[in-house]
Design a protein around this motif. Structure first.
Motif, PDB file in Angstrom:
ATOM      1  N   GLY A  38       0.978  -1.423  -0.032  1.00 54.21           N
ATOM      2  CA  GLY A  38       0.141   0.291   0.088  1.00 54.21           C
ATOM      3  C   GLY A  38       0.799   1.255  -0.525  1.00 54.21           C
ATOM      4  N   VAL A  39      -0.190   2.287   0.834  1.00 60.94           N
ATOM      5  CA  VAL A  39       0.718   3.657   0.726  1.00 60.94           C
ATOM      6  C   VAL A  39       2.414   4.018   1.383  1.00 60.94           C
ATOM      7  N   GLY A  40       2.951   2.722   2.276  1.00 64.26           N
ATOM      8  CA  GLY A  40       3.624   3.118   2.905  1.00 64.26           C
ATOM      9  C   GLY A  40       5.073   2.817   2.113  1.00 64.26           C
ATOM     10  N   TRP A  41       5.273   2.272   1.021  1.00 65.09           N
ATOM     11  CA  TRP A  41       5.748   2.304   0.295  1.00 65.09           C
ATOM     12  C   TRP A  41       6.303   3.576  -0.182  1.00 65.09           C
ATOM     13  N   GLN A  42       5.616   4.517   0.202  1.00 69.56           N
ATOM     14  CA  GLN A  42       5.880   6.216  -0.599  1.00 69.56           C
ATOM     15  C   GLN A  42       6.499   6.910   0.259  1.00 69.56           C
ATOM     16  N   PRO A  43       6.852   8.189  -0.130  1.00 69.86           N
ATOM     17  CA  PRO A  43       7.242   8.853   1.004  1.00 69.86           C
ATOM     18  C   PRO A  43       6.414   9.608   1.776  1.00 69.86           C
ATOM     19  N   GLY A  44       6.469   9.426   2.910  1.00 69.35           N
ATOM     20  CA  GLY A  44       5.272  10.395   4.235  1.00 69.35           C
ATOM     21  C   GLY A  44       4.204  10.042   4.103  1.00 69.35           C
ATOM     22  N   GLY A  45       4.252   8.226   3.410  1.00 66.62           N
ATOM     23  CA  GLY A  45       3.194   7.686   3.460  1.00 66.62           C
ATOM     24  C   GLY A  45       2.282   6.905   5.364  1.00 66.62           C
ATOM     25  N   MET A  46       1.471   7.224   5.509  1.00 65.56           N
ATOM     26  CA  MET A  46       0.715   6.865   6.529  1.00 65.56           C
ATOM     27  C   MET A  46       0.332   5.617   6.960  1.00 65.56           C
ATOM     28  N   SER A  56     -11.729  13.558  10.202  1.00 64.00           N
ATOM     29  CA  SER A  56     -13.869  14.294   9.504  1.00 64.00           C
ATOM     30  C   SER A  56     -14.048  12.526   9.527  1.00 64.00           C
ATOM     31  N   LEU A  57     -15.055  12.662   8.832  1.00 65.53           N
ATOM     32  CA  LEU A  57     -15.805  11.704   8.241  1.00 65.53           C
ATOM     33  C   LEU A  57     -17.551  12.616   8.067  1.00 65.53           C
ATOM     34  N   ARG A  58     -16.664  12.422   6.816  1.00 69.31           N
ATOM     35  CA  ARG A  58     -17.841  13.005   5.972  1.00 69.31           C
ATOM     36  C   ARG A  58     -18.647  11.837   4.849  1.00 69.31           C
ATOM     37  N   GLY A  59     -19.291  12.034   5.415  1.00 65.46           N
ATOM     38  CA  GLY A  59     -20.629  10.304   4.206  1.00 65.46           C
ATOM     39  C   GLY A  59     -19.329   9.032   4.978  1.00 65.46           C
ATOM     40  N   ASP A  60     -19.594   8.975   3.782  1.00 67.22           N
ATOM     41  CA  ASP A  60     -18.526   6.883   4.278  1.00 67.22           C
ATOM     42  C   ASP A  60     -16.667   7.324   3.980  1.00 67.22           C
ATOM     43  N   ARG A  61     -16.388   8.760   3.829  1.00 61.49           N
ATOM     44  CA  ARG A  61     -14.725   8.689   4.244  1.00 61.49           C
ATOM     45  C   ARG A  61     -14.066  10.065   5.087  1.00 61.49           C
ATOM     46  N   LEU A  62     -13.478   8.621   5.198  1.00 60.23           N
ATOM     47  CA  LEU A  62     -12.926   9.324   6.546  1.00 60.23           C
ATOM     48  C   LEU A  62     -11.082   9.967   6.053  1.00 60.23           C
ATOM     49  N   ARG A  63     -11.543  10.959   7.008  1.00 64.00           N
ATOM     50  CA  ARG A  63     -10.106  11.511   6.445  1.00 64.00           C
ATOM     51  C   ARG A  63      -9.018  11.603   7.853  1.00 64.00           C
ATOM     52  N   ILE A  64      -7.849  11.551   7.732  1.00 62.73           N
ATOM     53  CA  ILE A  64      -6.638  11.547   8.703  1.00 62.73           C
ATOM     54  C   ILE A  64      -5.645  12.551   7.985  1.00 62.73           C
ATOM     55  N   SER A  65      -5.052  13.591   9.077  1.00 65.09           N
ATOM     56  CA  SER A  65      -4.520  14.320   8.638  1.00 65.09           C
ATOM     57  C   SER A  65      -3.878  14.943   9.709  1.00 65.09           C
ATOM     58  N   ALA A  66      -2.425  15.543   9.681  1.00 62.37           N
ATOM     59  CA  ALA A  66      -1.431  15.648  10.835  1.00 62.37           C
ATOM     60  C   ALA A  66      -0.452  16.394  10.588  1.00 62.37           C
ATOM     61  N   GLN A  73       9.113  20.235   9.945  1.00 59.93           N
ATOM     62  CA  GLN A  73       8.081  20.207   9.214  1.00 59.93           C
ATOM     63  C   GLN A  73       7.641  19.352   8.954  1.00 59.93           C
ATOM     64  N   GLN A  74       6.215  18.476   9.013  1.00 56.45           N
ATOM     65  CA  GLN A  74       6.189  17.213   8.949  1.00 56.45           C
ATOM     66  C   GLN A  74       4.488  17.231   8.811  1.00 56.45           C
ATOM     67  N   SER A  75       3.880  16.593   7.617  1.00 57.09           N
ATOM     68  CA  SER A  75       2.558  16.243   7.307  1.00 57.09           C
ATOM     69  C   SER A  75       2.008  14.542   6.887  1.00 57.09           C
ATOM     70  N   MET A  76       1.483  14.758   7.053  1.00 56.32           N
ATOM     71  CA  MET A  76       0.876  13.257   6.641  1.00 56.32           C
ATOM     72  C   MET A  76      -0.452  13.980   6.082  1.00 56.32           C
ATOM     73  N   SER A  77      -1.710  12.450   4.758  1.00 58.58           N
ATOM     74  CA  SER A  77      -2.864  13.246   4.874  1.00 58.58           C
ATOM     75  C   SER A  77      -3.408  11.322   4.808  1.00 58.58           C
ATOM     76  N   ARG A  78      -3.786  10.778   4.435  1.00 59.65           N
ATOM     77  CA  ARG A  78      -5.064   9.285   4.560  1.00 59.65           C
ATOM     78  C   ARG A  78      -6.508   9.632   4.305  1.00 59.65           C
ATOM     79  N   THR A  79      -7.088   9.335   3.521  1.00 66.03           N
ATOM     80  CA  THR A  79      -8.755   9.261   3.026  1.00 66.03           C
ATOM     81  C   THR A  79      -8.668   7.662   2.494  1.00 66.03           C
ATOM     82  N   LEU A  80     -10.041   7.929   3.188  1.00 61.78           N
ATOM     83  CA  LEU A  80      -9.936   5.739   3.401  1.00 61.78           C
ATOM     84  C   LEU A  80     -12.015   6.026   3.557  1.00 61.78           C
TER      85      LEU A  80
END
Length: 145
Positions: A33-41, A69-79, A99-106
């Motif tokens: 999954g996105v773990g292989w991408q730099p900065g992935g969560m 945030s939860l919008r409909g069926d989408r959960l978004r986590i960002s830091a 500076q560090q930032s991560m974001s993921r929507t599922l």
């Protein structure tokens, strides 16, 4: 104009589809999954029968740095966090910035009870609990003797 779609919703859906395609590419390369991408969560999603539990690794962040945030069926986590340190004396000055930032929507696979959603952050691990929406029909069958 009332029947016209919001173009930003279409763009968001496009980015979601692209993200899912990149995740599946990561699986093909053994990256999981996105773990292989730099900065992935890294995320774990568990179905516990009556609830979904999402666990995210967010080392180095404070509780106030995290937005969920939860919008409909989408959960978004960002830091996002940033820090600046300065140390020195009369001969030497050092200033460091980070500076560090991560974001993921599922997409949550089933409807959830939005009022019962809870989150806990402890030792760099975020746990989000999403109770499933229960059927409105609470009735049960009664056997006739």
């Amino acid at each position: 104009m009332a029947g016209r779609k919001n173009p930003f919703d279409e763009l968001e859906e496009l980015f979601e589809r692209m993200g899912r395609q990149f995740e599946s590419m990561g699986d093909q390369f053994g990256g999981g999954g996105v773990g292989w991408q730099p900065g992935g969560m890294s995320l774990d999603v568990a179905d516990r029968g009556d609830e979904f539990v999402v666990t995210a690794d967010l080392p180095g962040f404070e509780k106030d740095d995290i937005d969920i945030s939860l919008r409909g069926d989408r959960l978004r986590i960002s830091a996002e966090s940033s820090a600046e340190t300065e140390a020195g004396d009369e001969d030497f000055l050092r200033k460091e910035r980070r500076q560090q930032s991560m974001s993921r929507t599922l997409t949550v696979p089933e409807p959830v009870d939005e009022t019962g959603v809870s989150a806990e952050y402890k030792n760099g691990v975020l746990t989000v609990t999403l109770p499933k929406e229960m059927d409105e029909d609470d009735s049960h069958d009664i056997e006739v003797n």
